[in-house]
Design an enzyme around this catalytic site. Structure first.
Site, PDB file in Angstrom:
ATOM      1  N   GLY B 131      30.406 -14.532   5.569  1.00 49.01           N
ATOM      2  CA  GLY B 131      31.305 -14.418   4.423  1.00 49.01           C
ATOM      3  C   GLY B 131      31.260 -13.044   3.790  1.00 49.01           C
ATOM      4  O   GLY B 131      30.788 -12.881   2.664  1.00 49.01           O
ATOM      5  N   SER B 133      34.160 -10.282   4.457  1.00 53.09           N
ATOM      6  CA  SER B 133      35.491  -9.754   4.142  1.00 53.09           C
ATOM      7  C   SER B 133      36.254 -10.605   3.138  1.00 53.09           C
ATOM      8  O   SER B 133      36.115 -11.830   3.096  1.00 53.09           O
ATOM      9  CB  SER B 133      36.327  -9.665   5.418  1.00 53.09           C
ATOM     10  OG  SER B 133      35.653  -8.933   6.394  1.00 53.09           O
ATOM     11  N   SER B 165      35.312 -16.017  10.778  1.00 53.58           N
ATOM     12  CA  SER B 165      35.296 -16.682  12.082  1.00 53.58           C
ATOM     13  C   SER B 165      34.483 -17.959  11.991  1.00 53.58           C
ATOM     14  O   SER B 165      33.419 -17.993  11.370  1.00 53.58           O
ATOM     15  CB  SER B 165      34.674 -15.770  13.145  1.00 53.58           C
ATOM     16  OG  SER B 165      35.421 -14.587  13.250  1.00 53.58           O
ATOM     17  N   GLU B 248      24.183  -7.407  13.583  1.00 53.63           N
ATOM     18  CA  GLU B 248      25.490  -7.815  14.092  1.00 53.63           C
ATOM     19  C   GLU B 248      26.007  -6.856  15.157  1.00 53.63           C
ATOM     20  O   GLU B 248      26.697  -7.259  16.086  1.00 53.63           O
ATOM     21  CB  GLU B 248      26.492  -7.909  12.920  1.00 53.63           C
ATOM     22  CG  GLU B 248      27.895  -8.306  13.368  1.00 53.63           C
ATOM     23  CD  GLU B 248      28.834  -8.656  12.219  1.00 53.63           C
ATOM     24  OE1 GLU B 248      28.370  -8.758  11.062  1.00 53.63           O
ATOM     25  OE2 GLU B 248      30.036  -8.831  12.482  1.00 53.63           O
ATOM     26  N   GLU B 363      36.708   3.460  12.951  1.00 51.53           N
ATOM     27  CA  GLU B 363      36.662   4.595  12.020  1.00 51.53           C
ATOM     28  C   GLU B 363      35.423   4.527  11.126  1.00 51.53           C
ATOM     29  O   GLU B 363      34.814   5.555  10.805  1.00 51.53           O
ATOM     30  CB  GLU B 363      37.933   4.629  11.162  1.00 51.53           C
ATOM     31  CG  GLU B 363      39.194   5.028  11.919  1.00 51.53           C
ATOM     32  CD  GLU B 363      39.700   3.959  12.899  1.00 51.53           C
ATOM     33  OE1 GLU B 363      39.383   2.763  12.725  1.00 51.53           O
ATOM     34  OE2 GLU B 363      40.395   4.322  13.868  1.00 51.53           O
TER      35      GLU B 363
HETATM   36  C1  LIG Z   1      38.686 -11.263  15.289  1.00 55.78           C
HETATM   37  C2  LIG Z   1      38.091 -10.905  13.979  1.00 55.78           C
HETATM   38  C3  LIG Z   1      37.052 -11.664  13.484  1.00 55.78           C
HETATM   39  C4  LIG Z   1      36.503 -11.378  12.236  1.00 55.78           C
HETATM   40  N1  LIG Z   1      35.503 -12.171  11.751  1.00 55.78           N
HETATM   41  C5  LIG Z   1      35.001 -11.932  10.517  1.00 55.78           C
HETATM   42  C6  LIG Z   1      33.998 -12.774   9.961  1.00 55.78           C
HETATM   43  O1  LIG Z   1      33.568 -13.745  10.602  1.00 55.78           O
HETATM   44  N2  LIG Z   1      33.550 -12.533   8.728  1.00 55.78           N
HETATM   45  C7  LIG Z   1      33.992 -11.475   7.987  1.00 55.78           C
HETATM   46  O2  LIG Z   1      33.521 -11.282   6.896  1.00 55.78           O
HETATM   47  N3  LIG Z   1      34.944 -10.637   8.487  1.00 55.78           N
HETATM   48  C8  LIG Z   1      35.449 -10.845   9.730  1.00 55.78           C
HETATM   49  N4  LIG Z   1      36.432 -10.010  10.242  1.00 55.78           N
HETATM   50  C9  LIG Z   1      36.962  -8.961   9.394  1.00 55.78           C
HETATM   51  C10 LIG Z   1      36.547  -7.553   9.795  1.00 55.78           C
HETATM   52  O3  LIG Z   1      35.234  -7.300   9.401  1.00 55.78           O
HETATM   53  C11 LIG Z   1      37.551  -6.605   9.137  1.00 55.78           C
HETATM   54  O4  LIG Z   1      38.764  -6.767   9.835  1.00 55.78           O
HETATM   55  C12 LIG Z   1      37.135  -5.170   9.159  1.00 55.78           C
HETATM   56  O5  LIG Z   1      36.016  -4.947   8.358  1.00 55.78           O
HETATM   57  C13 LIG Z   1      38.279  -4.251   8.694  1.00 55.78           C
HETATM   58  O6  LIG Z   1      38.832  -4.664   7.497  1.00 55.78           O
HETATM   59  P1  LIG Z   1      40.412  -4.873   7.356  1.00 55.78           P
HETATM   60  O7  LIG Z   1      40.841  -5.774   8.454  1.00 55.78           O
HETATM   61  O8  LIG Z   1      40.680  -5.272   5.970  1.00 55.78           O
HETATM   62  O9  LIG Z   1      41.055  -3.456   7.661  1.00 55.78           O
HETATM   63  P2  LIG Z   1      41.220  -2.235   6.657  1.00 55.78           P
HETATM   64  O10 LIG Z   1      39.924  -1.959   5.994  1.00 55.78           O
HETATM   65  O11 LIG Z   1      42.397  -2.436   5.825  1.00 55.78           O
HETATM   66  O12 LIG Z   1      41.473  -1.068   7.697  1.00 55.78           O
HETATM   67  C14 LIG Z   1      42.719  -0.866   8.409  1.00 55.78           C
HETATM   68  C15 LIG Z   1      42.589   0.433   9.181  1.00 55.78           C
HETATM   69  O13 LIG Z   1      42.318   1.516   8.298  1.00 55.78           O
HETATM   70  C16 LIG Z   1      41.122   2.166   8.644  1.00 55.78           C
HETATM   71  N5  LIG Z   1      40.374   2.595   7.467  1.00 55.78           N
HETATM   72  C17 LIG Z   1      39.971   1.861   6.407  1.00 55.78           C
HETATM   73  N6  LIG Z   1      39.236   2.587   5.564  1.00 55.78           N
HETATM   74  C18 LIG Z   1      39.150   3.816   6.112  1.00 55.78           C
HETATM   75  C19 LIG Z   1      38.495   5.014   5.727  1.00 55.78           C
HETATM   76  N7  LIG Z   1      37.744   5.110   4.630  1.00 55.78           N
HETATM   77  N8  LIG Z   1      38.622   6.077   6.542  1.00 55.78           N
HETATM   78  C20 LIG Z   1      39.359   6.007   7.685  1.00 55.78           C
HETATM   79  N9  LIG Z   1      39.989   4.919   8.085  1.00 55.78           N
HETATM   80  C21 LIG Z   1      39.883   3.825   7.311  1.00 55.78           C
HETATM   81  C22 LIG Z   1      40.329   1.125   9.414  1.00 55.78           C
HETATM   82  O14 LIG Z   1      39.363   1.717  10.241  1.00 55.78           O
HETATM   83  C23 LIG Z   1      41.419   0.418  10.164  1.00 55.78           C
HETATM   84  O15 LIG Z   1      41.749   1.156  11.296  1.00 55.78           O
HETATM   85  C24 LIG Z   1      36.995 -10.285  11.482  1.00 55.78           C
HETATM   86  C25 LIG Z   1      38.026  -9.504  12.012  1.00 55.78           C
HETATM   87  C26 LIG Z   1      38.582  -9.803  13.237  1.00 55.78           C
HETATM   88  C27 LIG Z   1      39.692  -8.966  13.750  1.00 55.78           C
END
Ligand SMILES: Cc1cc2nc3c(=O)[nH]c(=O)nc-3n(C[C@H](O)[C@H](O)[C@H](O)COP(=O)(O)OP(=O)(O)OC[C@H]3O[C@@H](n4cnc5c(N)ncnc54)[C@H](O)[C@@H]3O)c2cc1C
Lengths: 230, 376
Positions: B131, B133, B165, B248, B363
């Site tokens: 838990g 994101s 997940s 992780e 990133e």
């Molecule tokens: C299949 C899958 C399973 C997952 N399972 C879990 C889970 O079980 N529990 C959980 O907590 N989370 C889970 N996640 C979430 C995952 O940890 C997040 O997707 C990840 O941390 C990115 O956050 P976001 O998707 O909000 O993307 P964003 O943070 O919005 O990022 C979008 C893009 O912008 C880039 N970006 C963001 N900030 C910066 C910066 N400062 N500099 C440069 N680039 C940047 C990112 O690298 C990315 O390319 C899962 C994700 C996926 C896809």
């Protein structure tokens, strides 16, 4: 690291960092790293030799030191081991080019701040660092395998991985250096031009991919993982 | 720089016998499993399979016997998990618990938490979800807003997690929540064990682009969490979650996710491939072999009690790039082939974009590496 190996690393660094002549290298005994102690050598193994050979790449030293070490070894497949030597030099040169790029981008200022503070630069150098780590890992594993037994596969992978790393990283090194890196005077070209040359010698990417690919295909999918974990 | 130092690590001799045991077990347990299902890797889960593994002693392998563990080495655990991944075993039900929740509890949890949860995890009985994101906190994890308010005997937790997940199957969530003021961005965070059966927990599956639902929204509406379910110290959540992320990211699942389509490719091209096919196979093999050496080196660091966070970031970024390149390159190169191949390829083409997102994006990892380089 064992005490002896640390001593070897110190000596290597001390000698090779100063653009030595052959006499100094001989005097320091670096060519005799594999020669038994009873015969006046260091009595080391290939992992010890790696320290010396990698440093030749790091310091862009062109003396025939790796060749002398190879000659003194009992290695039968000289061509294969020559590829391993070169991969080690490439790993060293990649490290040197990375160190130089990090240092340069921290010093050089544009838009009122160091280049290193721009994320676009940071992300490229992160890739450079990853590739350098990968090349160094592959080489270290190959040298360890060479001490054991038939190391064809490990050496083939190491030279190929070093070639791949050099292809990606030399581009980044030059990009972050701007025009300065394109001059004859600045040190970067001593590293990158060697990397380009070494990428073709003793097997370029096509040469090694082809051979590894043929061997893997011949063994078939059911042996791929068992072979990799042997 | 120590983060980039990867000393070779050789598996000890007893690992070899163990590998044989695991292979024999999996050959039997997964006999008829089709390729495309194996490609699901740790996204696929089966409680029954997890229980079987628990009986084998292959969950919680490195933990103290006192907590139901088996006091095996990190190297032995590594052998088991790489064999599970390569075989495409349905490990999803216990994967997170074994990889990070258990180790986190072992390190920061209370005695009572360990005694209650670790033996059950090791038996393959418990499913954990992560838990972290939230809708407003992805890469910027410290922006979490889910709030834990002090009440008699514990906390009341309100907020929303997302992309969680396995939440729909999980018994427990380790949630990163705000126990302090929003102004103290990092210092106000804590980790709580949330019983997924608690009143006020609502899980809504989110279909991903393949049509499957692995991740979820989790709504927490005044969920009571007893005092005893705080992990570590109040306000220490940020430091602890950093340790959790290192667990992780450090495993071989970060470079092996596409191995199934590579093996399928080897199958369809046969023993005498074209030159172009050989080149592809050779390139990918050298990268995979190198990554395995690096991954082993990370195990060596773990075994030596070092924190491999930066090395793990290096392996994960290189590894997920390989996992993404394999299906794309295979697609570009493949001729007409059978259904098993096509389905495996299509599945991995579709899922591979997630590899460089989950567990910290490319990133963000490169940012960690840049910091180690002294650039930021
Ligand atoms: C299949 C899958 C399973 C997952 N399972 C879990 C889970 O079980 N529990 C959980 O907590 N989370 C889970 N996640 C979430 C995952 O940890 C997040 O997707 C990840 O941390 C990115 O956050 P976001 O998707 O909000 O993307 P964003 O943070 O919005 O990022 C979008 C893009 O912008 C880039 N970006 C963001 N900030 C910066 C910066 N400062 N500099 C440069 N680039 C940047 C990112 O690298 C990315 O390319 C899962 C994700 C996926 C896809």
């Amino acid at each position: 690291m064992s005490e002896l190996r640390a001593l070897l690393a110190d000596t290597t660094e001390r000698v090779l960092a100063r653009a030595p002549g052959w006499a100094q290298v001989e005097e320091a005994g670096l060519a005799k790293v594999l020669v038994p102690e009873s015969e006046g050598g260091f009595g080391g193994n290939w992992e010890d030799a790696l320290i010396v050979i990698r440093a030749c790449g790091y310091h862009a030293v062109d003396l025939p030191l790796p060749e002398a070490i190879l000659e003194s070894s009992g290695a039968k497949d000289k061509a294969l081991f020559a590829a391993m030597m070169l991969a080690a030099k490439m790993a060293g040169a990649l490290q040197a080019a990375l160190d130089l790029s990090v240092e340069y981008t921290r010093q050089r200022q544009q838009f009122g701040k160091p280049l290193a503070s721009f994320q676009a630069i940071q992300q490229q150098l992160a890739v450079f660092a990853e590739e350098t780590a990968a090349a160094n890992m592959a080489v270290a594993a190959a040298f360890r395998a060479a001490d054991r037994d038939d190391a064809w596969f490990e050496i083939a992978c190491a030279k190929l991985r070093a070639n791949q790393a050099a292809r990606v990283s030399t581009g980044i090194a030059h990009q972050v250096h701007g025009a300065m890196g394109f001059t004859a005077e600045y040190r970067l070209q001593h590293l990158t031009r060697r990397l380009w040359k070494w990428g073709s010698e003793h097997g370029n990417e096509r040469f090694w991919s082809d051979r590894i690919g043929a061997r893997i295909a011949e063994r078939g999918p059911e042996n791929f993982w068992p072979d990799l974990t042997e | 720089m120590p983060g980039f130092d990867f000393p070779p690590f050789a598996l000890p001799p007893q690992a070899r016998a163990l590998r044989g045991e695991v292979r024999a077990f999996l050959k039997d347990a997964l006999a008829d499993k089709p390729s495309v299902e194996r490609a699901r890797s740790w996204s696929g889960g089966s409680r029954e399979f997890s229980r079987k593994l628990g009986k084998q002693g292959w969950i919680g392998m490195t933990w103290p016997k006192q907590y139901g563990g088996h006091e095996r080495s990190y190297a032995e655990r590594y052998v088991v998990i790489e064999e599970l991944l390569v075989a495409g075993a349905p490990v999803g039900s216990h994967w997170v618990a074994d990889r990070q929740s258990g180790p986190l509890l072992l390190r920061f949890g209370t005695e009572a938490q360990r005694e209650r949860l670790l033996p059950a995890i090791a038996q393959g009985e418990l499913c954990f979800c992560i838990g972290m994101s939230e809708p407003g906190a992805g890469s910027d994890l410290a922006a979490v807003r889910t709030r834990a308010r002090r009440v008699d005997g514990g906390w009341k937790v309100s907020g929303q997690k997302i992309w969680t997940s396995n939440a729909q199957h999980a018994d427990w969530m380790i949630a990163l929540v705000r126990t302090g003021d929003a102004e103290q961005k990092h210092a106000g965070l804590s980790q709580l064990l949330v019983d997924m059966k608690s009143a006020g927990v609502t899980v809504k599956p989110i279909a991903n682009l393949t049509g499957e639902s692995h991740f979820n929204e989790v709504f927490l509406d005044d969920v009571f969490v007893p005092e005893t379910m705080l992990i570590g110290a109040e306000g220490d959540g940020w430091r602890q979650v950093g340790a959790e992320l290192a667990y992780e990211r450090s495993g071989p699942e970060r470079y092996l996710s596409s191995i199934r389509v590579f093996l399928e490719f080897l199958r369809v091209v046969g023993a005498s491939p074209s030159e172009a096919e050989r080149l592809l196979i050779g390139e990918m093999t050298a990268r995979m072999w190198t990554l395995r050496q690096m991954s082993l080196s990370v195990v060596g660091k773990l075994a030596a009690g070092e924190n491999p966070a930066v090395a793990a970031a290096v392996v994960k970024d290189l590894g997920t790039s390989l996992e993404q390149d394999i299906p794309r390159a295979v697609q570009a190169m493949a001729g007409p082939a059978d259904d098993a191949f096509e389905r495996t390829l299509s599945y991995l083409l579709q899922t591979s974009p997630s590899f460089s997102l989950r567990g910290g994006t490319r990133e963000i990892l490169r940012g960690i590496i840049a910091r180690e380089l002294g650039l930021r």
